[in-house]
Design an enzyme around this catalytic site. Structure first.
Site, PDB file in Angstrom:
ATOM      1  N   SER A   1     -10.041  -1.062   6.765  1.00 14.63           N
ATOM      2  CA  SER A   1      -9.416  -0.754   5.475  1.00 14.63           C
ATOM      3  C   SER A   1      -8.697  -1.920   4.799  1.00 14.63           C
ATOM      4  CB  SER A   1      -8.442   0.410   5.622  1.00 14.63           C
ATOM      5  OG  SER A   1      -9.155   1.618   5.689  1.00 14.63           O
TER       6      SER A   1
ATOM      7  N   LYS B   1       0.849  -1.195   0.000  1.00 17.54           N
ATOM      8  CA  LYS B   1       0.000   0.000   0.000  1.00 17.54           C
ATOM      9  C   LYS B   1       0.885   1.245   0.000  1.00 17.54           C
ATOM     10  CE  LYS B   1      -3.960   1.868   2.659  1.00 17.54           C
ATOM     11  NZ  LYS B   1      -4.835   1.628   3.836  1.00 17.54           N
TER      12      LYS B   1
ATOM     13  N   SER C   1      -9.802   1.601   2.822  1.00 17.68           N
ATOM     14  CA  SER C   1      -8.903   2.407   2.018  1.00 17.68           C
ATOM     15  C   SER C   1      -7.867   1.608   1.235  1.00 17.68           C
ATOM     16  CB  SER C   1      -8.185   3.406   2.916  1.00 17.68           C
ATOM     17  OG  SER C   1      -7.361   2.736   3.845  1.00 17.68           O
TER      18      SER C   1
END
Lengths: 476, 96
Positions: free
Chosen positions: A175, A76, A151
Site C-alpha cells: 500500500s 494518511k 491503499s
C-alpha cells in the site's frame, strides 16, 4: 519560487539557511493542495497548519534544529493526530477525532514538521486503487483518468502532484509501494518492527508498517531516520539501534550480490514492467553488482497466503467497530444486536465487508487448519527460502507492479484487483524492508517502479542500492 | 475446492454482524468463490516439513505492568455516539 520542484533535503536546507520560512512553505503547499483539489488526494487541510508554522518559525529563530524543522507533511487518514479527524476513509469513522498522537506523529512533530493535512485512502487500507474510499476516488498524478493506486493513494498523489515534499503511508501488502510506483515516486515499507504502529488504526497487525513517501531515495532515507525506532507503546517495535541511513548511501555497490528470482524472470515475460525490470538489472551489473539467479519456488503463493492471513487479522481488528464505542451508530437500530449489525452494515463498504467475511471464513471451525494454519505454514516456508537467499545475497530485485496505473473503474473483479500486489506482498509476508523507486515508463508514458528487498533491519543497504540505481537513471 | 452456498454466506454474515440483501448476496457468493479459488492455491503447497517459528524476533522485552495516566474517561467517551454519566449508553437490554 516553485518549491514543489525541489527535493525534501533542499527544503530542509532552505529553511535551515533562512531562505524560506515555514510559514511561507506551509502557505505555498496549502495553496497547491487547493489548486489540485480535483485530484481528491487530500481529505482535509488542517486549519492550524499556518499558525503552527508561524510558531515553528519562532522556534527556529531561537535555535531549534529538528530534522524536519518547518517542513509541511501530509499523513494518511489512518494515522492518529490528536484533535484531528481520522476516518480511515470510512463512513464508519466519519466523525472520529483522534484523542492521542501516533508515535510517528510524535516523531514528526518532535522533528519540527508541520502536518498540513490528511490523505485519502482505500477504506481501512483495503484496496489497491483508492477507489474504495467512502469519500471519493483519488486521481493519478500523471494521468487524471487513471487510479492513484492504493491503499495510500492520496499520500502518493500528494507528493507526486507537488502538494507536499513528504507524506506518510502505511503498507500491509504493498500500500505504500504500489501507489508510489504508479505515480512515479519513492516509497519504503520498512522491516516489520522498525517503525512503531502505535496510533495507526490496525488492519493486519502482523504485516503492516508505516513508510515515508518522497520524490528521491535520499529524501526517503532522511525521513525514515526520523520515523524509525522503538516505542514503549508498541512492543512489536524493535529496540535495535537505528543506523544512519544517509551516511553510507553513497557507498559504491560494486561487489554486492543481488538476487533475481527465477520465478519472477519467468513471470515478467510479456508484462509492461519487463523492460524497466531488465534495464534495472543491467544498471546494477554496470555498477559492478553481481546478479545471482536463485529460486523461491513458492513465490506465487505469497498472494493467496496474504489473502488468508490479512483478512483473518482484519476481521479481529475490525470487531471493535460495534456502533457503541467509535463514531457511528445506526439510527435504525432498536436494540443492542441491531446496533452492531446495522451500524456495521451501513458503515462499511463492500471490500471491507468481503474481507471481514473472508477472515471469519478462514478462522471458523472446520476451515481453520485448511486455511489459516496452512497459510502460516506457507509463510514460514517462504521465510525459509528467503533465509537461504539472504545467506548468499545482499538484496533481491523485483518489479513493483505488473503494469502502469489502470483506468478508474476498469477493475471490478476483486481477484484481479488483488493481483495488483503480486510483486509487493512478499515483503510483508517475509517482514523484510522493500523500497520502490522509479524505473521507467509504459508505452502509454505511465510510471513504473522496481523494488529492492533487503535483509531484516538492513534498510541501509536497500537505500544504498536504490540510490545507486537512481543516480544512474538521472545520468541517462 | 470449497463450494460456497448462500446458506454458508448467511452464516458468515451473522458471525460478522453484517447483513446483505438477497441481490447483493448473489454477487457476494460469486466473488467469494473466486477469492476462495485463488486462496485455495495454498493447499497445493507441501508444508509437511515446515516448522513454524515464532513470528517476532527481538520482541522479548515486555514493559512492566504499571498503572499510569492514560487518556481520560471523558476523552474516551468523546467518540462514542451516545454516552451517559461517564458510560457508553445503549438501549435497555433487561426487562423491568
Amino acid at each position: 519560487m516553485e518549491y514543489n520542484t525541489l527535493s525534501l533535503l533542499e527544503h530542509v536546507d532552505l529553511v535551515k539557511t533562512g531562505k524560506v520560512t515555514s510559514e511561507e512553505l506551509t502557505k505555498y503547499y496549502i495553496s497547491k493542495c487547493k489548486e489540485m483539489e480535483k485530484y481528491n488526494a487530500v481529505l482535509e487541510i488542517f486549519d492550524d497548519a499556518t499558525s503552527n508554522a508561524k510558531a515553528m518559525d519562532e522556534k527556529i529563530k531561537n535555535g531549534f534544529k529538528g530534522a524536519l524543522a518547518g517542513i509541511p507533511v501530509i499523513i494518511k487518514d489512518n494515522i492518529l493526530y490528536k484533535g484531528k479527524k481520522c476516518t480511515c476513509s470510512s463512513k464508519f469513522l466519519e466523525n472520529y477525532v483522534a484523542q492521542y498522537n501516533a508515535t510517528v506523529v510524535e516523531k514528526l512533530l518532535d522533528a519540527g514538521a508541520i502536518i498540513i493535512g490528511r490523505a485519502n485512502m482505500d477504506e481501512f487500507a483495503m484496496g489497491s486503487s483508492t477507489e474504495n474510499s467512502a469519500f471519493g476516488v483519488t486521481h493519478n498524478a500523471v494521468n487524471f483518468d487513471c487510479v492513484a493506486g492504493g491503499s495510500s493513494g492520496g499520500s502518493a498523489v500528494a507528493v507526486a502532484g507537488g502538494m507536499c515534499p513528504l507524506s506518510l503511508g502505511t503498507d500491509t501488502g504493498g500500500s505504500v509501494r504500489q501507489p508510489c510506483a504508479i505515480n512515479g515516486i519513492v516509497g519504503i515499507k520498512p522491516t516489520y518492527g522498525r517503525v512503531s504502529r502505535y496510533g495507526v488504526i490496525a488492519f493486519a497487525s502482523s504485516l503492516e508498517q508505516v513508510g515515508p513517501m518522497t520524490k528521491t531515495v535520499k529524501d526517503n532515507a532522511y525521513a525514515l531516520q526520523v520515523l524509525a525506532g522503538h516505542s514503549k507503546f508498541d512492543e512489536t517495535s524493535s529496540n535495535r539501534e537505528v543506523p544512519s541511513y544517509i551516511e553510507e548511501i553513497e557507498k559504491p555497490i560494486a561487489g554486492l550480490k543481488i538476487c533475481v528470482l527465477k520465478e519472477v524472470e519467468e513471470a515478467v515475460k510479456g508484462l509492461d514492467t519487463e523492460k524497466s525490470y531488465r534495464n534495472t538489472k543491467q544498471i546494477l551489473s554496470s555498477l559492478g553488482a553481481e546478479i545471482v539467479e536463485m529460486s523461491m519456488p513458492d513465490f506465487s503463493l505469497s498472494l493467496p497466503c496474504y489473502y488468508v492471513i490479512a483478512p483473518a487479522e482484519a476481521t479481529s481488528n475490525l470487531g471493535r467497530f460495534d456502533g457503541i464505542k467509535y463514531s457511528r451508530r445506526s439510527e435504525n437500530a432498536k436494540n443492542v444486536d441491531e446496533i452492531y449489525t446495522k451500524s456495521r452494515t451501513e458503515g462499511f463498504g463492500d471490500e471491507v465487508k468481503r474481507r471481514i467475511m473472508l477472515g471469519n471464513f478462514v478462522l471458523s471451525s472446520g476451515f481453520f487448519d485448511a486455511y489459516y494454519n496452512k497459510a502460516k505454514a506457507v509463510q514460514q516456508k517462504l521465510k525459509d527460502s528467503a533465509k537461504e537467499i539472504f545467506e548468499k545475497c545482499d538484496a533481491i530485485l523485483l518489479p513493483t507492479t505488473a503494469g502502469g496505473a489502470f483506468k478508474i473503474g476498469a477493475k471490478t473483479d476483486p481477484v484481479s484487483m488483488y493481483k495488483e500486489d503480486l510483486f509487493t506482498i512478499i515483503a510483508n509476508i517475509l517482514g523484510v524492508p522493500a523500497i520502490t523507486l522509479p524505473a521507467g515508463k509504459t508505452e502509454d508514458n505511465m510510471p513504473l517502479g522496481v523494488q529492492i528487498l533487503g535483509r531484516e533491519f538492513d534498510e541501509a543497504t536497500v537505500y544504498r542500492i536504490a540510490n545507486a540505481i537512481e543516480g544512474e537513471r538521472r545520468k541517462a | 475446492m470449497e463450494k460456497i452456498d448462500i446458506a454458508e454466506v448467511k452464516r458468515l454474515a451473522s458471525l460478522s454482524a453484517l447483513e446483505f440483501d438477497e441481490k447483493s448476496l448473489e454477487k457476494f457468493v460469486g466473488d467469494f468463490e473466486n477469492i476462495l479459488n485463488m486462496v485455495g492455491e495454498i493447499q497445493k503447497c507441501d508444508t509437511s516439513k515446515v516448522e513454524i517459528k515464532r513470528a517476532c524476533h527481538d520482541f522479548d522485552e515486555l514493559r512492566d505492568d504499571e498503572a499510569k495516566e492514560g487518556i481520560s474517561q471523558e476523552e474516551v467517551l468523546l467518540n462514542s455516539p451516545k454516552s451517559r454519566k461517564g458510560c457508553f449508553a445503549v438501549p435497555q437490554m433487561l426487562e423491568e
